[in-house]
Design an enzyme around this catalytic site. Sequence first.
Site, PDB file in Angstrom:
ATOM      1  N   GLU A 127      10.310 -28.901  -1.511  1.00 22.65           N
ATOM      2  CA  GLU A 127      10.509 -28.664  -2.716  1.00 22.65           C
ATOM      3  C   GLU A 127      11.953 -29.152  -3.262  1.00 22.65           C
ATOM      4  O   GLU A 127      12.975 -29.434  -2.399  1.00 22.65           O
ATOM      5  CB  GLU A 127      10.185 -27.469  -3.644  1.00 22.65           C
ATOM      6  CG  GLU A 127       8.578 -27.323  -2.715  1.00 22.65           C
ATOM      7  CD  GLU A 127       8.271 -25.824  -3.165  1.00 22.65           C
ATOM      8  OE1 GLU A 127       7.215 -25.100  -3.227  1.00 22.65           O
ATOM      9  OE2 GLU A 127       8.749 -24.986  -3.974  1.00 22.65           O
ATOM     10  N   GLY A 131      14.485 -26.556   0.714  1.00 28.00           N
ATOM     11  CA  GLY A 131      13.959 -27.605   1.895  1.00 28.00           C
ATOM     12  C   GLY A 131      14.302 -26.706   2.983  1.00 28.00           C
ATOM     13  O   GLY A 131      13.867 -26.382   3.791  1.00 28.00           O
ATOM     14  N   GLU A 242       6.694 -32.431  15.335  1.00 28.55           N
ATOM     15  CA  GLU A 242       7.371 -33.169  14.864  1.00 28.55           C
ATOM     16  C   GLU A 242       8.997 -34.204  15.306  1.00 28.55           C
ATOM     17  O   GLU A 242       9.018 -34.945  15.407  1.00 28.55           O
ATOM     18  CB  GLU A 242       7.185 -33.533  13.216  1.00 28.55           C
ATOM     19  CG  GLU A 242       8.373 -33.970  12.646  1.00 28.55           C
ATOM     20  CD  GLU A 242       9.039 -33.660  11.296  1.00 28.55           C
ATOM     21  OE1 GLU A 242       8.831 -34.127  10.218  1.00 28.55           O
ATOM     22  OE2 GLU A 242       7.647 -32.178  10.818  1.00 28.55           O
ATOM     23  N   SER A 366      20.494 -32.489  11.206  1.00 32.97           N
ATOM     24  CA  SER A 366      21.365 -32.439  12.346  1.00 32.97           C
ATOM     25  C   SER A 366      21.648 -31.391  12.627  1.00 32.97           C
ATOM     26  O   SER A 366      21.809 -30.594  13.244  1.00 32.97           O
ATOM     27  CB  SER A 366      22.706 -33.511  11.920  1.00 32.97           C
ATOM     28  OG  SER A 366      21.928 -34.932  12.436  1.00 32.97           O
TER      29      SER A 366
END
Length: 399
Positions: A127, A131, A242, A366
């Site tokens: 959103e 995040g 994912e 990262s």
Amino acid sequence: MAFSLSAEETDLQSATRRFVRREVTPIADRMDREDWFPREVFRHLGSEGFLAPTVPEAYGGLGLTYRAQAIILEEIARASPALALSVGAHSNLFADNLARNGTEAQKSRFLPRLAAGEEIGALALTEPDAGSDAVSLRTRAERRGAEYRLTGSKQFITNGPVADVLLVYAKTRPESGAAGISAFLVPSRSPGFSVARSLDKMGMRGSPTGEIAFQDVAVPEELRLGPENGGARIMMGGLNVERAVLAAIPVGILAEVLERSTGYARQREQFGHRIGEFELIQAKLANLFTDLEASRLLLASALDAVGRGEKSLRASAAALTFASEASTRGALEAVQIHGGYGYMRDLPIERLARDAKLLEIGAGTSEIRRLIVARELLGEGFDAASLPERARPTGADRP
């Protein structure tokens, strides 16, 4: 891939490679220049079986492993990381999540059309103000009898502007933080759903990214994915898979820039010598090769871990962190090797460099991935569970 492929996987790799050369390579530059999503090519991917490799055959998929999904993404990414990103969002972030967590009715309703490429899926988590700190999401799903009313907005949603159905995370019990999140399957044709805007990106152009809005969208109870307030488990399991699968995209970028750079160094002449004879160019090629092989090994380890259902998150986080940063570094070195030609848009090198950078941001930055690895290494007292809830990283900053 860094491991020995089975005969079935070798056939899949060859079939994907033929498809990419025939249908993706010719349109990759247009996708980037016009920020154009090739809906017809996406359908063709479905008809060839490339959009649902891990979905059971009963629902139109191939019933294969995450290794198979990575093989497909790597081959597509060599020509168009943008298309690979949209395929990954569709096939992994949505379809695989649904196949693992959905009811029989949900899977029968949505998966066959998704597998065929007749409909496009997307994951809606991030959103404008939530995040990496995903538990602070503000989208609400208020229960009213046998349905929920969904209100809020989502940002940086891959496939959002073109999706036919979305996996949406919302708060059903706001006061409970992560324990109050639920997941829903929301068709984009639902009244009250809208695409607020499509976003103009630095790279991965042609993979539609958007901001979407929900204005009192009615979602029947039967379209809730998993139990009420059980969305955090689905979210975290999905993020781990994912990261492992999407690490194949930077591997594909590295493989492509290494091949192009090696070929160019063999042919390009300066000062009466092929530039591949210069030791500084040789060093760049050696570094590219080393990063590619290391990325492939980390990818293989991560795929093995998620394939065995390991609960550890560090293999996936490490694989995507290293491969994404290596692909950005490698693509920029390829620009340098090609000199002025590499900086021009006549070659795909500069496009691959722009595309690569996104992979350091999506599926958790990262920085967040490094925290995940470090906290697992440090063990009890240092893991995310020991932190105040608002400080727990989920790695949800994704386009």
